[in-house]
Design a protein around this motif. Structure first.
Motif, PDB file in Angstrom:
ATOM      1  N   VAL A  59       0.837  -1.194   0.000  1.00  0.00           N
ATOM      2  CA  VAL A  59       0.000   0.000   0.000  1.00  0.00           C
ATOM      3  C   VAL A  59       0.877   1.251   0.000  1.00  0.00           C
ATOM      4  O   VAL A  59       2.048   1.199   0.384  1.00  0.00           O
ATOM      5  CB  VAL A  59      -0.951   0.007   1.215  1.00  0.00           C
ATOM      6  CG1 VAL A  59      -1.928  -1.141   1.130  1.00  0.00           C
ATOM      7  CG2 VAL A  59      -0.189  -0.037   2.521  1.00  0.00           C
ATOM      8  N   PRO A  60       0.334   2.394  -0.402  1.00  0.00           N
ATOM      9  CA  PRO A  60       1.101   3.647  -0.357  1.00  0.00           C
ATOM     10  C   PRO A  60       1.461   4.038   1.081  1.00  0.00           C
ATOM     11  O   PRO A  60       0.828   3.594   2.049  1.00  0.00           O
ATOM     12  CB  PRO A  60       0.155   4.677  -0.971  1.00  0.00           C
ATOM     13  CG  PRO A  60      -0.841   3.895  -1.733  1.00  0.00           C
ATOM     14  CD  PRO A  60      -0.956   2.576  -1.061  1.00  0.00           C
ATOM     15  N   GLN A  61       2.452   4.897   1.204  1.00  0.00           N
ATOM     16  CA  GLN A  61       2.972   5.319   2.507  1.00  0.00           C
ATOM     17  C   GLN A  61       1.887   5.918   3.403  1.00  0.00           C
ATOM     18  O   GLN A  61       1.811   5.582   4.577  1.00  0.00           O
ATOM     19  CB  GLN A  61       4.096   6.342   2.297  1.00  0.00           C
ATOM     20  CG  GLN A  61       4.706   6.887   3.574  1.00  0.00           C
ATOM     21  CD  GLN A  61       5.599   5.897   4.269  1.00  0.00           C
ATOM     22  OE1 GLN A  61       6.166   5.028   3.631  1.00  0.00           O
ATOM     23  NE2 GLN A  61       5.728   6.021   5.570  1.00  0.00           N
ATOM     24  N   GLU A  62       1.025   6.774   2.857  1.00  0.00           N
ATOM     25  CA  GLU A  62      -0.001   7.427   3.673  1.00  0.00           C
ATOM     26  C   GLU A  62      -0.995   6.422   4.238  1.00  0.00           C
ATOM     27  O   GLU A  62      -1.398   6.493   5.398  1.00  0.00           O
ATOM     28  CB  GLU A  62      -0.777   8.475   2.855  1.00  0.00           C
ATOM     29  CG  GLU A  62       0.073   9.542   2.221  1.00  0.00           C
ATOM     30  CD  GLU A  62       0.667   9.089   0.892  1.00  0.00           C
ATOM     31  OE1 GLU A  62       0.001   8.372   0.127  1.00  0.00           O
ATOM     32  OE2 GLU A  62       1.823   9.450   0.635  1.00  0.00           O
ATOM     33  N   VAL A  63      -1.400   5.471   3.413  1.00  0.00           N
ATOM     34  CA  VAL A  63      -2.346   4.439   3.849  1.00  0.00           C
ATOM     35  C   VAL A  63      -1.699   3.555   4.914  1.00  0.00           C
ATOM     36  O   VAL A  63      -2.321   3.206   5.920  1.00  0.00           O
ATOM     37  CB  VAL A  63      -2.818   3.594   2.642  1.00  0.00           C
ATOM     38  CG1 VAL A  63      -3.688   2.442   3.094  1.00  0.00           C
ATOM     39  CG2 VAL A  63      -3.562   4.473   1.647  1.00  0.00           C
ATOM     40  N   ALA A  64      -0.440   3.218   4.708  1.00  0.00           N
ATOM     41  CA  ALA A  64       0.277   2.364   5.663  1.00  0.00           C
ATOM     42  C   ALA A  64       0.430   3.054   7.013  1.00  0.00           C
ATOM     43  O   ALA A  64       0.220   2.432   8.066  1.00  0.00           O
ATOM     44  CB  ALA A  64       1.639   1.981   5.093  1.00  0.00           C
ATOM     45  N   GLU A  65       0.773   4.334   7.003  1.00  0.00           N
ATOM     46  CA  GLU A  65       0.931   5.072   8.262  1.00  0.00           C
ATOM     47  C   GLU A  65      -0.399   5.177   9.003  1.00  0.00           C
ATOM     48  O   GLU A  65      -0.450   5.028  10.226  1.00  0.00           O
ATOM     49  CB  GLU A  65       1.499   6.467   7.991  1.00  0.00           C
ATOM     50  CG  GLU A  65       2.945   6.471   7.546  1.00  0.00           C
ATOM     51  CD  GLU A  65       3.917   6.016   8.612  1.00  0.00           C
ATOM     52  OE1 GLU A  65       3.585   6.079   9.816  1.00  0.00           O
ATOM     53  OE2 GLU A  65       5.020   5.584   8.239  1.00  0.00           O
ATOM     54  N   ALA A  66      -1.477   5.423   8.274  1.00  0.00           N
ATOM     55  CA  ALA A  66      -2.797   5.526   8.905  1.00  0.00           C
ATOM     56  C   ALA A  66      -3.225   4.180   9.492  1.00  0.00           C
ATOM     57  O   ALA A  66      -3.780   4.123  10.596  1.00  0.00           O
ATOM     58  CB  ALA A  66      -3.827   6.015   7.902  1.00  0.00           C
TER      59      ALA A  66
END
Length: 91
Positions: A59-66
């Motif tokens: 998954v993209p970085q933003e989705v992973a962090e969330a």
């Protein structure tokens, strides 16, 4: 011009969300995994108890962090790991 296009296409490195330890609130973490993955509660609980487990893959970085933040809020130890580079198109 072709170099700029290549950088734009391949700039986002896929990430994995890894559940390292569920912590004491296993059911809360299983419910968070259920919301993130769409699995049933039973399958989510099985995945949580058989840790460490990859919850989200590529998954993209933003989705992973969330997602990692949601798992941490439920009481788990979660981390975001970059997938190893294999080239732009998986080669």
């Amino acid at each position: 011009m072709a170099d700029e296009y290549f950088l734009l296409v391949c700039d986002d490195v896929p990430n994995d969300v890894v559940l390292v330890e569920p912590g004491p609130r296993v059911l809360d973490v299983a419910q968070a995994v259920r919301r993130l993955t769409g699995l049933s509660l039973w399958h989510s609980k099985v995945r949580v108890t058989r840790g460490p487990a990859v919850i989200l893959d590529g998954v993209p970085q933003e989705v992973a962090e969330a997602a990692a933040a949601e798992l941490r809020a439920a009481g788990a130890q979660a981390e975001v790991r970059e997938q190893p580079e294999r080239g732009c198109f998986g080669v």
